[in-house]
Design a protein around this motif. Sequence first.
Motif, mmCIF file in Angstrom:
data_model
loop_
_atom_site.group_PDB
_atom_site.id
_atom_site.type_symbol
_atom_site.label_atom_id
_atom_site.label_comp_id
_atom_site.label_asym_id
_atom_site.label_seq_id
_atom_site.Cartn_x
_atom_site.Cartn_y
_atom_site.Cartn_z
ATOM 1 N N ALA A 150 1.252 -4.728 -13.287
ATOM 2 C CA ALA A 150 2.712 -4.076 -13.252
ATOM 3 C C ALA A 150 3.727 -4.804 -13.850
ATOM 4 C CB ALA A 150 2.908 -3.836 -11.742
ATOM 5 N N HIS A 151 3.294 -6.101 -14.633
ATOM 6 C CA HIS A 151 4.210 -6.814 -15.136
ATOM 7 C C HIS A 151 4.091 -7.015 -16.832
ATOM 8 C CE1 HIS A 151 6.324 -7.967 -11.821
ATOM 9 N NE2 HIS A 151 5.336 -7.984 -11.007
ATOM 10 N N PRO A 152 4.628 -6.015 -17.569
ATOM 11 C CA PRO A 152 4.414 -6.222 -18.839
ATOM 12 C C PRO A 152 5.676 -7.073 -19.375
ATOM 13 C CG PRO A 152 5.184 -4.007 -18.375
ATOM 14 C CD PRO A 152 4.569 -4.630 -17.006
ATOM 15 N N HIS A 153 5.621 -7.942 -20.510
ATOM 16 C CA HIS A 153 6.798 -8.601 -21.152
ATOM 17 C C HIS A 153 6.757 -8.378 -22.367
ATOM 18 C CE1 HIS A 153 7.359 -10.956 -17.144
ATOM 19 N NE2 HIS A 153 6.093 -10.822 -16.997
ATOM 20 N N ARG A 192 9.093 6.659 -23.696
ATOM 21 C CA ARG A 192 8.281 7.064 -22.525
ATOM 22 C C ARG A 192 8.732 6.320 -21.309
ATOM 23 N NH1 ARG A 192 2.344 7.401 -24.992
ATOM 24 N NH2 ARG A 192 1.736 8.764 -23.150
ATOM 25 N N ILE A 193 8.225 6.881 -20.262
ATOM 26 C CA ILE A 193 8.758 6.139 -18.844
ATOM 27 C C ILE A 193 7.279 5.940 -18.178
ATOM 28 C CG2 ILE A 193 9.918 6.177 -16.957
ATOM 29 C CD1 ILE A 193 11.552 5.732 -19.052
ATOM 30 N N PHE A 194 6.804 4.896 -17.762
ATOM 31 C CA PHE A 194 5.614 4.927 -16.761
ATOM 32 C C PHE A 194 5.902 4.029 -15.427
ATOM 33 C CE2 PHE A 194 4.626 4.932 -21.266
ATOM 34 C CZ PHE A 194 3.526 5.707 -21.242
ATOM 35 N N ALA A 195 5.390 4.566 -14.182
ATOM 36 C CA ALA A 195 5.112 3.898 -13.132
ATOM 37 C C ALA A 195 4.061 3.025 -13.172
ATOM 38 C CB ALA A 195 5.263 4.906 -11.883
ATOM 39 N N LEU A 196 4.064 1.707 -12.982
ATOM 40 C CA LEU A 196 2.916 0.843 -13.028
ATOM 41 C C LEU A 196 2.594 0.417 -11.490
ATOM 42 C CD1 LEU A 196 4.091 -1.357 -16.019
ATOM 43 C CD2 LEU A 196 2.586 0.749 -15.890
ATOM 44 N N PHE A 197 1.219 0.014 -11.593
ATOM 45 C CA PHE A 197 0.573 -0.302 -10.076
ATOM 46 C C PHE A 197 -0.702 -1.078 -10.684
ATOM 47 C CE2 PHE A 197 -2.666 0.524 -6.801
ATOM 48 C CZ PHE A 197 -2.166 -0.337 -5.867
ATOM 49 N N GLU A 198 -0.757 -2.281 -10.324
ATOM 50 C CA GLU A 198 -1.700 -3.116 -10.730
ATOM 51 C C GLU A 198 -3.065 -2.812 -10.637
ATOM 52 O OE1 GLU A 198 -2.014 -7.332 -8.501
ATOM 53 O OE2 GLU A 198 0.020 -6.834 -9.219
ATOM 54 N N GLY A 239 -11.751 6.690 -2.275
ATOM 55 C CA GLY A 239 -11.933 5.774 -3.498
ATOM 56 C C GLY A 239 -10.943 5.007 -3.652
ATOM 57 N N ASN A 240 -10.354 4.454 -4.465
ATOM 58 C CA ASN A 240 -9.132 3.458 -4.702
ATOM 59 C C ASN A 240 -8.117 4.006 -5.111
ATOM 60 O OD1 ASN A 240 -11.096 1.162 -4.086
ATOM 61 N ND2 ASN A 240 -11.741 1.126 -6.362
ATOM 62 N N LYS A 241 -7.176 3.930 -4.716
ATOM 63 C CA LYS A 241 -6.012 4.399 -4.564
ATOM 64 C C LYS A 241 -4.972 4.042 -5.679
ATOM 65 C CE LYS A 241 -2.212 6.462 -1.676
ATOM 66 N NZ LYS A 241 -1.976 6.443 -0.258
ATOM 67 N N ASN A 242 -4.350 4.966 -6.473
ATOM 68 C CA ASN A 242 -3.410 4.441 -7.591
ATOM 69 C C ASN A 242 -1.989 4.893 -6.686
ATOM 70 O OD1 ASN A 242 -1.414 4.246 -9.468
ATOM 71 N ND2 ASN A 242 -2.325 5.535 -10.933
ATOM 72 N N ALA A 243 -1.273 3.881 -6.235
ATOM 73 C CA ALA A 243 0.024 3.908 -5.398
ATOM 74 C C ALA A 243 1.180 4.198 -6.345
ATOM 75 C CB ALA A 243 0.041 2.964 -4.465
ATOM 76 N N ALA A 244 1.151 3.830 -7.536
ATOM 77 C CA ALA A 244 2.248 4.012 -8.392
ATOM 78 C C ALA A 244 3.480 3.433 -7.962
ATOM 79 C CB ALA A 244 2.133 5.334 -8.874
ATOM 80 N N ASN A 245 3.321 2.142 -7.539
ATOM 81 C CA ASN A 245 4.436 1.691 -6.433
ATOM 82 C C ASN A 245 5.375 0.376 -6.710
ATOM 83 O OD1 ASN A 245 2.755 -0.368 -5.632
ATOM 84 N ND2 ASN A 245 2.402 0.446 -3.497
ATOM 85 N N ASP A 248 0.682 -1.366 0.083
ATOM 86 C CA ASP A 248 0.117 0.077 0.033
ATOM 87 C C ASP A 248 0.958 1.249 -0.010
ATOM 88 O OD1 ASP A 248 -2.238 -1.603 0.331
ATOM 89 O OD2 ASP A 248 -2.316 -1.392 2.289
ATOM 90 N N GLY A 249 2.309 1.182 0.117
ATOM 91 C CA GLY A 249 2.829 2.277 0.324
ATOM 92 C C GLY A 249 3.006 3.372 -1.051
ATOM 93 N N ASP A 250 3.063 4.371 -0.957
ATOM 94 C CA ASP A 250 3.268 5.464 -1.761
ATOM 95 C C ASP A 250 4.511 5.111 -2.590
ATOM 96 O OD1 ASP A 250 0.678 6.173 -0.645
ATOM 97 O OD2 ASP A 250 1.719 8.076 0.498
ATOM 98 N N GLY A 251 4.189 5.265 -4.001
ATOM 99 C CA GLY A 251 5.395 4.966 -4.890
ATOM 100 C C GLY A 251 6.464 5.977 -4.966
ATOM 101 N N GLY A 252 7.567 5.604 -5.282
ATOM 102 C CA GLY A 252 8.596 6.430 -5.707
ATOM 103 C C GLY A 252 9.690 5.921 -6.465
#
Length: 477
Positions: free
Chosen positions: A172-175, A137-143, A122-128, A66-70
């Motif tokens: 969060a797991h593209p291949h 392009r660069i993306f942070a992923l959170f399932e 609501g539901n959180k996007n933790a991006a973590n 649940d931690g906020d992403g960095g």
Amino acid sequence: MTSTATKRSSPAQPGWRGAFRDFTRDHGFQPLRVEGKPPEDLRGTLMRVGPVSFGVGTQRYGHWFDGDGGILAVRFDGSGAQGAARRIETRSILAEREAGRITHSNYGTSIPPWMKLTGRGGNKNAANTSVMAWNGRIFALFEGSVPTELSPEDLHVLGETNLGVIVSNFSAHPHRVPARRATYNFGMRFGRVTTLELYEMPDGGAVRHMGQVPLPGPTMIHDYIATERHLIFFVTPLRLKVFRMLLGLGAYSENLEWRPELGTEVLVIPIDDLANPVRIETEPFFTWHFANAYEQDGSLVVDYVRFPDFGINTWLRELPRGVPSPNVGGRLHRATVDLKARAFRTEERSAVSSEYPRVSPSVQAREHRYLYQAVHSGPAALSGPFDALAKMDMATGREERFGLGGEQYATEPVFVPRAGATQEDDGYVLTQVYDAPSGQTHVAVLDARDPGAEPLAKAWFEHAFPITFHGGFMPAK
């Protein structure tokens, strides 16, 4: 008041506890102190994403997930290194920070039902969870949500995006499948029938929603793996109590039930024929992560980390608090999926507690010999984070440990091929390390062909950065 908020841990803590302190020291790229000498041909950026804030105000989140992403990033230029570290500020993270309390539910953190019903939460996007580089392009992923795009220059948030086609969430797991010049990923859609939503991200093209495949029930799937012709999912016997979720009762993970009587379904989806998947029933087990898979004489060979059940979730929940139960220990397995006979066979390849297996990008979706993973150094280490890395020779069974030293807590190993390499293991292994004695973080550069040697180089930050989950290396242009 959330049902899962907890007090801060007591002062008596293991040395690795410093890797779970909230990070607040955001900065862009700046020179790092380098110990040793980085290889001249190591040119590019290692990026890693993970939870870096473990609560808001006086409330603590209910689970590590649940931690906020960095994001942590290190740029190597052949002689030195520059590093950046930032919190990823999605809309829901900023809303909670402004409120000074938990206002969004997440994997292991719940909010009162009235907050959802009245629109005050609501539901959180933790991006973590991980980072994806695609078409510059660069993306942070959170399932549990959509991707968060970041600036390649300084890592600040550009915005959250559904990439024009995402219909629910985005794993969060593209291949990547190099032979197809494309990356594949999935999301999950809950309804009367739970479905996998499949996506293709071509090199240089737009994201395509390939279609959907029904699942045997509402479940959780964290990762999958791809060969050059198939997408492979292990549908474990976790079942989500959807009705309770709709009523807003409890956190997501609190509504996951382990039902071993259902067994695990091995779901194999032809990339060019989604309408005709192969389904194979087998014994119950759980998995978080895969290393690689490939086609071999009408069968599929799959390397993955296997758990006997979902008990690992308790360790993952307790770890940031500094007092976890011993890790139940995932074990590296190799499975063979016989598509014609519709049979699944699996064997343990290492008895060591392990996770986060990776292979060289040169062999993704093709036959490989070597893989690299984070491991526990021994029984005494099982209560803490992984404190060693291992190289596995899947042909001979030989396992070698990398020389990190004592009280060094490593993350997922990322393999970078050496310039002009002709052998699969000719390259470097990069890993983010928390050094407990100094309370600081560095990125270690290891020689993949000589695991027992000292690190070639260490690029040191002047601060700690929490343990991250996943990352990747973006070669310099």
